[in-house]
Design a protein around this motif. Structure first.
Motif, PDB file in Angstrom:
ATOM      1  N   VAL A   1      28.892  37.380  23.142  1.00 17.51           N
ATOM      2  CA  VAL A   1      30.332  37.411  22.856  1.00 17.51           C
ATOM      3  C   VAL A   1      30.989  38.314  23.891  1.00 17.51           C
ATOM      4  N   THR A   2      31.985  37.798  24.582  1.00 15.66           N
ATOM      5  CA  THR A   2      32.728  38.595  25.564  1.00 15.66           C
ATOM      6  C   THR A   2      34.222  38.353  25.342  1.00 15.66           C
ATOM      7  N   SER A   3      35.010  39.354  25.667  1.00 13.07           N
ATOM      8  CA  SER A   3      36.457  39.155  25.525  1.00 13.07           C
ATOM      9  C   SER A   3      37.194  39.982  26.564  1.00 13.07           C
ATOM     10  N   ARG A   4      38.440  39.615  26.765  1.00 18.95           N
ATOM     11  CA  ARG A   4      39.323  40.375  27.660  1.00 18.95           C
ATOM     12  C   ARG A   4      40.611  40.675  26.918  1.00 18.95           C
TER      13      ARG A   4
ATOM     14  N   THR B   1      47.733  34.454  36.864  1.00 18.97           N
ATOM     15  CA  THR B   1      48.642  34.113  37.954  1.00 18.97           C
ATOM     16  C   THR B   1      49.640  35.248  38.129  1.00 18.97           C
ATOM     17  N   PHE B   2      49.843  35.636  39.370  1.00 19.74           N
ATOM     18  CA  PHE B   2      50.761  36.725  39.692  1.00 19.74           C
ATOM     19  C   PHE B   2      52.158  36.170  39.980  1.00 19.74           C
ATOM     20  N   SER B   3      53.150  37.076  39.995  1.00 20.91           N
ATOM     21  CA  SER B   3      54.539  36.625  40.138  1.00 20.91           C
ATOM     22  C   SER B   3      54.784  35.932  41.475  1.00 20.91           C
ATOM     23  N   ASP B   4      53.947  36.195  42.475  1.00 21.20           N
ATOM     24  CA  ASP B   4      54.120  35.524  43.769  1.00 21.20           C
ATOM     25  C   ASP B   4      53.381  34.180  43.814  1.00 21.20           C
ATOM     26  N   GLY B   5      52.820  33.772  42.685  1.00 16.30           N
ATOM     27  CA  GLY B   5      52.140  32.470  42.627  1.00 16.30           C
ATOM     28  C   GLY B   5      50.655  32.541  42.958  1.00 16.30           C
ATOM     29  N   SER B   6      50.201  33.669  43.476  1.00 21.10           N
ATOM     30  CA  SER B   6      48.773  33.807  43.780  1.00 21.10           C
ATOM     31  C   SER B   6      48.003  33.961  42.476  1.00 21.10           C
ATOM     32  N   PHE B   7      46.730  33.669  42.515  1.00 20.05           N
ATOM     33  CA  PHE B   7      45.972  33.790  41.277  1.00 20.05           C
ATOM     34  C   PHE B   7      44.546  34.263  41.509  1.00 20.05           C
ATOM     35  N   LYS B   8      43.954  34.726  40.424  1.00 22.11           N
ATOM     36  CA  LYS B   8      42.565  35.161  40.375  1.00 22.11           C
ATOM     37  C   LYS B   8      41.951  34.560  39.126  1.00 22.11           C
ATOM     38  N   THR B   9      40.642  34.561  39.057  1.00 18.70           N
ATOM     39  CA  THR B   9      39.981  34.281  37.789  1.00 18.70           C
ATOM     40  C   THR B   9      39.105  35.481  37.435  1.00 18.70           C
ATOM     41  N   LEU B  10      39.074  35.780  36.133  1.00 14.88           N
ATOM     42  CA  LEU B  10      38.197  36.819  35.599  1.00 14.88           C
ATOM     43  C   LEU B  10      37.128  36.087  34.808  1.00 14.88           C
ATOM     44  N   GLY B  11      35.860  36.313  35.166  1.00 21.54           N
ATOM     45  CA  GLY B  11      34.831  35.474  34.574  1.00 21.54           C
ATOM     46  C   GLY B  11      33.571  36.224  34.166  1.00 21.54           C
ATOM     47  N   ILE B  12      32.784  35.514  33.409  1.00 24.84           N
ATOM     48  CA  ILE B  12      31.485  36.002  32.929  1.00 24.84           C
ATOM     49  C   ILE B  12      30.421  34.968  33.273  1.00 24.84           C
ATOM     50  N   MET B  13      29.322  35.425  33.838  1.00 24.29           N
ATOM     51  CA  MET B  13      28.137  34.582  34.012  1.00 24.29           C
ATOM     52  C   MET B  13      27.019  35.149  33.163  1.00 24.29           C
ATOM     53  N   MET B  14      26.422  34.311  32.328  1.00 22.83           N
ATOM     54  CA  MET B  14      25.194  34.704  31.643  1.00 22.83           C
ATOM     55  C   MET B  14      24.071  34.677  32.694  1.00 22.83           C
TER      56      MET B  14
ATOM     57  N   MET C   1      41.356  48.854  41.115  1.00 19.16           N
ATOM     58  CA  MET C   1      42.386  48.679  40.102  1.00 19.16           C
ATOM     59  C   MET C   1      41.728  48.180  38.822  1.00 19.16           C
ATOM     60  N   SER C   2      41.991  48.868  37.717  1.00 17.43           N
ATOM     61  CA  SER C   2      41.278  48.541  36.476  1.00 17.43           C
ATOM     62  C   SER C   2      42.024  47.534  35.618  1.00 17.43           C
ATOM     63  N   GLU C   3      43.280  47.279  35.966  1.00 15.15           N
ATOM     64  CA  GLU C   3      44.020  46.265  35.212  1.00 15.15           C
ATOM     65  C   GLU C   3      45.047  45.616  36.132  1.00 15.15           C
ATOM     66  N   PHE C   4      45.495  44.442  35.732  1.00 12.57           N
ATOM     67  CA  PHE C   4      46.505  43.707  36.483  1.00 12.57           C
ATOM     68  C   PHE C   4      47.731  43.589  35.592  1.00 12.57           C
ATOM     69  N   LYS C   5      48.890  43.921  36.164  1.00  8.80           N
ATOM     70  CA  LYS C   5      50.127  43.962  35.372  1.00  8.80           C
ATOM     71  C   LYS C   5      51.014  42.759  35.680  1.00  8.80           C
ATOM     72  N   GLN C   6      51.859  42.431  34.713  1.00  7.14           N
ATOM     73  CA  GLN C   6      52.863  41.375  34.868  1.00  7.14           C
ATOM     74  C   GLN C   6      52.256  40.074  35.373  1.00  7.14           C
TER      75      GLN C   6
ATOM     76  N   VAL D   1      51.996  39.827  30.937  1.00  2.45           N
ATOM     77  CA  VAL D   1      51.039  40.668  30.221  1.00  2.45           C
ATOM     78  C   VAL D   1      50.258  41.514  31.227  1.00  2.45           C
ATOM     79  N   THR D   2      49.617  42.546  30.694  1.00  3.65           N
ATOM     80  CA  THR D   2      48.670  43.345  31.471  1.00  3.65           C
ATOM     81  C   THR D   2      47.282  42.975  30.989  1.00  3.65           C
ATOM     82  N   ILE D   3      46.370  42.745  31.928  1.00  5.55           N
ATOM     83  CA  ILE D   3      45.008  42.389  31.534  1.00  5.55           C
ATOM     84  C   ILE D   3      44.024  43.361  32.166  1.00  5.55           C
TER      85      ILE D   3
END
Lengths: 104, 104
Positions: B21-24, A27-40, A1-6, B7-9
């Motif tokens: 520099v990184t962005s979403r 955070t998703f509508s069911d309360g679950s969550f993810k993080t989207l991150g970057i590591m140098m 999945m390339s994007e997360f909605k709502q 939102v959609t991410i």
């Protein structure tokens, strides 16, 4: 999945290791969550509370799970699981773009 | 506003300047969008297509708008506007967490 909605996203980033690792929580509508991150590129160690699914969206890294004796090489499109209340070491060989799912 | 709802991410980050520099991108239900980004300390130049509102969520930077003769100091909680089809130079004095709104 390339994007997360709502989803709901925090405006402020989470900052670790002097900004060499940053993430944003969704955070998703069911309360679950993810993080989207970057590591140098660099070496990091993280502790877990929940079980985590770490998906590598871009980049290359090596991972050593707590209690494991061998490093695993993980590339874009691959993922690894980390147990709850555990830890892992990660060597980001390149810039790493990741998606972490917290499984409670 | 500390978070954006419904939102959609995009899962993948946008990466500029070798990852310094990184962005979403987040897209709202009306089709408008923003980017939430991180700049590592450094000097950067960006070109704009749309008009942009750059809000600095954390950190400190100096900004030189195209055609301006003076640098502006911008800190967390402050913002600046950039015209469409223009450019700006930015010196991130610290890690900068930003929210960019594109105004078409």
């Amino acid at each position: 999945m390339s994007e997360f909605k709502q989803v709901t996203i925090s405006k402020a980033a989470n900052v670790y290791f002097d900004g060499k690792v940053t993430s944003r929580k969704i955070t998703f509508s069911d309360g679950s969550f993810k993080t989207l991150g970057i590591m140098m590129p660099g070496d990091y160690k993280f502790a877990t509370n929940e079980q985590e699914l770490m998906e590598i969206t871009a980049g290359e890294c090596e991972v050593l799970l707590s209690g494991a004796s061998d490093w695993q090489s993980i590339s874009a499109g691959q993922s690894f699981n980390v147990e709850a209340n555990s830890s892992f070491e990660i060597k980001a060989k390149t810039l790493v773009d990741y998606c972490c799912t917290y499984i409670s």
